[in-house]
Design an enzyme around this catalytic site. Structure first.
Site: not given
Ligand SMILES: Nc1ncnc2c1ncn2[C@@H]1O[C@H](COP(=O)(O)O)[C@@H](O)[C@H]1O
Lengths: 555, 555
Positions: B198, B343, B451, B456
Site C-alpha cells: 500500500t 489492510e 485542527k 476539528w
C-alpha cells in the site's frame, strides 16, 4: 477440492489476524445488523411467542451466566430433549458460547436408546420440554451422568416431577436473575460445539461432534444462493427438528441472514403448519417430503392455499416427481431438493431455482428437482465402485457417494469406523449417480439396493414412479429373498384416503414405465407404513417382516 | 466479535475433516458448477478476448507446471506489473495454487518506488504487460532478486527488450507445451498467497501479506448480499485494478458466484467503459468515485445510457451525494458505497440495496448511500478516542476506526508498526462515526483532519457539500497554517467544463449548509487537482504547495 491438510502449521505463513469462526458471533451479528428482526415460536404452553434477536442474545447471555453458576465447564456435554422453540435456540448459543457442547437428543427414539445415548455422551445437565416430562420420568433412573434436569418453562408451568432422582430446576427461574451481557471466551474455532447422534437402523446410534468452525462455514453456505438463499426479508420455518442434525443449521443461518425465524414447536399437523405459515407469512420451509405431503393433504382437504410460501427445501429422502409437480402447478411453490446427512453438516447439495434452471422446459426442470442437487462451495463429492475406484460423473455410472469438506465429520464420537471414514473422505452409504452438470441423484442406500441376479434394482426409482399414480399416497419397495434371483423387489402401497386401488392397477401403471425385470414380484395394499420420528421409512423393519414372503408364496 | 484466539489448538476439539480454505478451489468450483461461464477481457493487444472458467483453470494448470519448471518454490514471491486481463487472473490462481505468493505491483508508482518494492519483497520472477515494457527497461538494472521477465503476450507480440539484463521469456510460449491438469498441493490455509503493497503518502510502501483462508472468507463475504450480492447471472466489471488491493477480490469472488467477469485491460476512458458495459451487458461495476464520474461525463456528453448497469460499488473514497443522486435519478443505477483498505481484505463495509433501505424516503436513502455502509459478517468495528477508549455508536461521536476479523492484516510484511496494529485491532487512520444502525461514515483521514483552535473540521464533509453544487466537478479541502487558529481550511475547486464559477457562488452555497467557523478562509478556482494512479486526491502535495498560503495573504 477441499483436500485435508497434513500440515499442523503453514510452512510460509501470512500475517492475518487470528480471528476465529465462532457460533456466538452469528447471533452477535444479527444484533448489530437486524436487532429488531423476530423469532416467532409456537410454545409448548400453547401460545405463540415472539421476540427479537436482541432478546434472544440477552437471554443467551443470561443462560451462559446460569450455566457457569451451575459449574458447567468448557468441554462438558449438555443434553436437550426439546422441540423447535426460542428456548432451544438460546441453548444453541448459550451452551456452545461458553465452550460447552449442546447435545440435542432425539426424543422420538426408544426410551432405552435415549438413556444409552445420554450415558454414552456423559451429559451432565438435561434441558427438557414439557411434553417430554413423562419420557424423562421413565428413564431418570438409567441416567448415570446427569446432575440435574432443567424444565424449559416458567415456574407457573413447572410440573412436580416427584419421581425424578436428580435435582429439578426451572429454566426461567434459572436465567431470570442473571445479567444480560456476557464476556464470551475467545475459543479456538475447532472446538466442539454441537453433538448429534444419528440413529442408524442397525446397531447403536453414533455421535457426530461438530465444531464452531464447521457450523459457521455451514451457515455461510446455507445462506448463500447455492443452498437456501436467505435474505433479511426471508421468513424461514424449519419443520425439521432442532434435535435432528441441528434443524439443518437453521438456528445458525437465520441470524446470519437476518431473516425472521418461525419455529413450529410441537405443531407438526397440517393445520398447525397452515396457521403458522399464513399468520407469519412464511416464505421458505425446511422439511422431509412427508411433511410437505402432510401440508398438501391438509390444503387439498380444506381447499386452502398458502400464497406467502415461495419455496420448500426438501431433504432427508428423495424428492418424488409427483410432489414436485403438485407443488409447482397447484401452489406455485418451488420444491427445492436438498441432500445431506447428520455426518455432513448436514447440508451439502441442493438444486435452488437458479436462472439457468428456471429457463428450462418444465419437464426438464422437474426432473432436475427430483435429483439431490449439486454440491455447494465447501463440499467435494465423488462416486466410487466397490474397490473404492472413482467413477465418471456421466449421469450413468452409479457408485457409493463419498464427500469431503470443512464441515464433514472425520470420525464418530468416541468410536472408530474405518468403513465410513476412508482416505480422508466420508463414505455416505448412499449409492448415487452424478451427471456432467454436477447434479447428484441418490439411486439407493447401500443397504436398500436390490441385487437381482447380480444386477442392481433401485427401490427408490420404483417408489418414485409409484408416487405418480393418482391413487397412491405412499409406497415402499424392499428386496426380499428369492430362490432363483437371490433378491427380488416387493412393493407395498398405501392408497389415498377414499380411493379404490388394486394390484392390477399398479402393475398396469408400472408396466409401461420400468424395465420388465424391475417389476415387483408382488404388490401388497396396506393401510400404513412404519416411519422413523423424522418421517423416513423404516425399511429394515419391513425387510425383516417380509424377508421370506416370496419363498413362502412359491413353496 | 471475531476476537483473536491465543490457543494454538482447541482444548476440546471436535472431529471435523481438516479441509482447508484454498484459493484454487474457488476456480475449481466454477469449473464444476459454471464451466461455460465467461471471462471477457480487453487485451493489451487491442482486441476483446473471451474464454470460459474451464479454459482459465486449464491455463492456470499449465502456468503452475511452467512455474515449477522454472524452479519456483512454495513461499517464493512472484511479481506482476499488469492490468485487469485473463492472464493476470491466471497468475492469481496459478502462482498461489502452488504455494508461491503473487505480488501485484502498482505500475502507477514512481519507478524508484517500484524497484524498491520488488527488491524489498525479493521477487524472483516478474510478469509484465506490454504497456509496462518501457518501465521495466528503465528499472531493470535496479532489480537485484529478479531472475527473469515474462512478457504477458504471445510470441507475435513479444517486443525485443534488448536493454534488459535478466532473461526474457514469453508467457504463451512458456505455458503452451504444459499439461492442462495439475495436482495442487494440500497447503495449510494460513499460507501466504497474495502480497499487496500500500503506497502510503509518506515513507516507504508497506506490504500486506494475505493468506488463502483470508482470501476465501473474503470472497464468500463479497458474494453475500451484505457486500456485492453476486449471482450466476451477474456480470461483474472491476474497474479497480488487480494491482490495487486485489481488485477488491473480484478475481476470487466471480468464480465463486459463477458470474461473468468483464476485465477492462488498460481501457479506463469513458468511451472504453461505455463500450464494454454495452457489449457485455455489465450489471455491476466496481471502482473509485472518479471512475464513475468519468463514465457519467462521457454519457452526458454523448447523450448515451447504459441500461444493463444496475449497480456501481464505489469505494476508496467517500461517496459524494451529488453522484449518488445523479446515478439514481438520471440512470436508475444504485450507487453502493463500500469501505475498505489494502489492510482489510479490502472489503469490510457496504450499504447494499436491502429491502429496508429501499423502503425509506429517497433523501434518507441517499444520505445512507453517502456513508461507508455497515460491517459485513467477518468484520468487527469500533471507534476510539485519542487514548484508545471505545466511543459510543451514536451517530455523533467521532474517533479513529479500528477493525478486526479473519481477513484483516495482523502486521505489515517484514515490518513492525505498533501504531497500526494495536491490541489485536487494526487502527485504520480513518476518523469515523458509527450510527446506532451500524452505518459507519468516514469523516476524515487522521492526517486530513483540520485542527482549528483545538476543534476539528472535517475536510471530507465540506468536499461532500461542495460536490452538490451544480457547477462543481471536483473539490478539495486542506488545512493550511494560520497565525491565530493554527490551521484553517482552504478550498480548491475544479469547475465543470463550460460553466462559470466564482468564489462568491461557492461561499453562498456553503453558507447555509455548514457551520460558520467551518467556512474555508479562502477558495481557489483551479483547472485540475493531482490524483494518485488509483484516482485518489494527493492532498499531501497540495498541502505542501499551499502550506503558507494564508500566512502570505495576511502578511
Ligand atoms: N435428497 C435426498 N435424496 C435421497 N436421499 C436422501 C436425500 N437427503 C437425504 N437422504 C438420505 O438421508 C440420509 C441421511 O440421513 P440423516 O443422517 O438421518 O439425515 C442420507 O444418507 C440419504 O440416504
Amino acid at each position: 477440492m477441499f483436500e485435508t491438510t497434513t500440515h499442523a502449521t503453514p510452512q510460509h505463513p501470512a500475517a492475518m489476524q487470528r480471528s476465529q469462526l465462532l457460533i456466538i458471533d452469528l447471533l452477535r451479528h444479527a444484533c448489530r445488523r437486524h436487532p429488531q428482526q423476530k423469532i416467532v415460536s409456537r410454545r409448548l404452553e400453547g401460545d405463540i411467542h415472539s421476540y427479537t434477536y436482541v432478546d434472544c442474545y440477552q437471554r443467551s447471555c443470561q443462560l451462559a451466566h446460569a450455566l457457569t453458576e451451575l459449574g458447567v465447564q468448557p468441554g462438558d456435554n449438555i443434553a436437550s430433549l426439546a422441540w423447535n422453540t426460542y428456548r432451544h435456540v438460546e441453548l444453541y448459543y448459550g451452551v456452545s458460547g461458553i465452550g460447552a457442547v449442546l447435545h440435542t437428543v432425539n426424543p422420538r427414539l426408544f426410551a432405552e436408546q435415549i438413556s444409552w445415548i445420554i450415558n454414552d455422551a456423559k451429559d451432565t445437565w438435561l434441558f427438557v420440554d414439557l411434553s417430554f416430562i413423562d419420557l424423562v420420568t421413565e428413564i431418570t433412573s438409567q441416567l448415570s451422568s446427569i446432575k440435574g434436569i432443567i424444565v424449559l418453562a416458567d415456574s407457573a408451568h413447572q410440573p412436580a416431577l416427584t419421581k425424578v432422582a436428580q435435582q429439578v430446576l426451572n429454566y426461567e427461574q434459572l436465567i431470570q436473575p442473571q445479567p444480560n451481557q456476557f464476556d464470551w471466551p475467545a475459543l479456538h474455532e475447532d472446538s466442539a460445539a454441537l453433538l448429534c447422534y444419528t440413529s442408524g437402523t442397525t446397531g447403536n446410534p453414533k455421535g457426530v461432534l461438530n465444531s464452531h468452525r464447521a457450523m459457521v462455514l455451514h451457515a455461510q453456505a446455507t445462506v448463500s444462493h447455492e443452498l437456501l438463499d436467505l435474505r433479511s426479508d426471508s421468513v424461514l420455518m424449519p419443520m425439521v427438528a432442532m434435535y435432528h442434525a441441528g434443524a439443518w443449521g437453521a438456528p445458525y443461518a437465520a441470524p446470519l441472514a437476518g431473516c425472521k425465524l418461525v419455529l413450529p414447536g410441537a405443531g407438526m399437523s397440517g393445520e398447525a403448519m397452515y396457521e403458522l405459515i399464513s399468520e407469519q407469512q412464511v416464505t421458505l420451509g425446511l422439511g422431509v417430503p412427508t411433511i410437505w405431503l402432510t401440508l398438501h393433504n391438509y390444503l387439498a382437504e380444506q381447499q386452502a392455499s398458502v400464497p406467502s410460501l415461495q419455496r420448500v427445501c426438501v431433504g432427508g429422502a428423495a424428492s418424488p416427481l409427483g410432489l414436485v409437480k403438485t407443488f409447482a402447478e397447484r401452489y406455485n411453490i418451488y420444491w427445492q431438493p436438498i441432500w445431506g446427512m447428520t455426518e455432513t453438516g448436514p447440508l451439502a447439495c441442493s438444486a435452488p431455482p437458479e436462472p439457468e434452471l428456471m429457463a428450462l422446459p418444465k419437464e426438464q426442470r422437474y426432473a432436475i428437482q427430483t435429483t439431490a442437487g449439486r454440491a455447494c462451495f465447501g463440499v467435494d463429492m465423488i462416486i466410487v465402485d466397490a474397490d473404492g475406484k472413482p467413477l465418471p460423473h456421466d449421469g450413468e455410472s452409479s457408485g457409493e457417494l463419498r464427500v469431503r469438506g470443512p464441515w464433514i465429520a472425520a470420525s464418530y464420537y468416541q468410536r472408530e469406523d474405518p468403513e465410513v471414514f476412508v482416505d480422508g473422505w466420508l463414505a455416505t452409504g448412499d449409492i448415487a449417480v452424478i451427471d456432467p452438470q454436477g447434479y447428484m441423484k441418490v439411486v439407493d442406500r447401500k443397504k436398500d439396493v436390490i441385487k437381482s441376479g447380480g444386477e442392481w434394482i433401485s427401490s427408490l426409482e420404483i417408489e418414485n414412479i409409484c408416487s405418480q399414480h393418482p391413487a397412491v399416497n405412499e409406497s415402499c419397495v424392499i428386496g426380499v429373498k428369492h430362490p432363483k434371483w437371490d433378491e427380488r423387489p416387493l412393493l407395498l402401497v398405501v392408497p389415498k384416503a377414499n380411493t379404490e386401488l388394486n394390484k392390477q392397477d399398479i402393475y398396469q401403471f408400472l408396466q409401461d414405465r420400468i424395465a420388465k425385470w424391475w417389476l415387483p414380484d408382488d404388490i401388497l395394499i396396506v393401510t400404513e407404513l412404519p416411519h422413523t420420528g423424522t418421517g423416513k421409512l423404516v425399511k429394515n423393519e419391513l425387510r425383516r417382516q417380509y424377508q421370506y414372503y416370496l419363498m413362502e408364496q412359491s413353496s
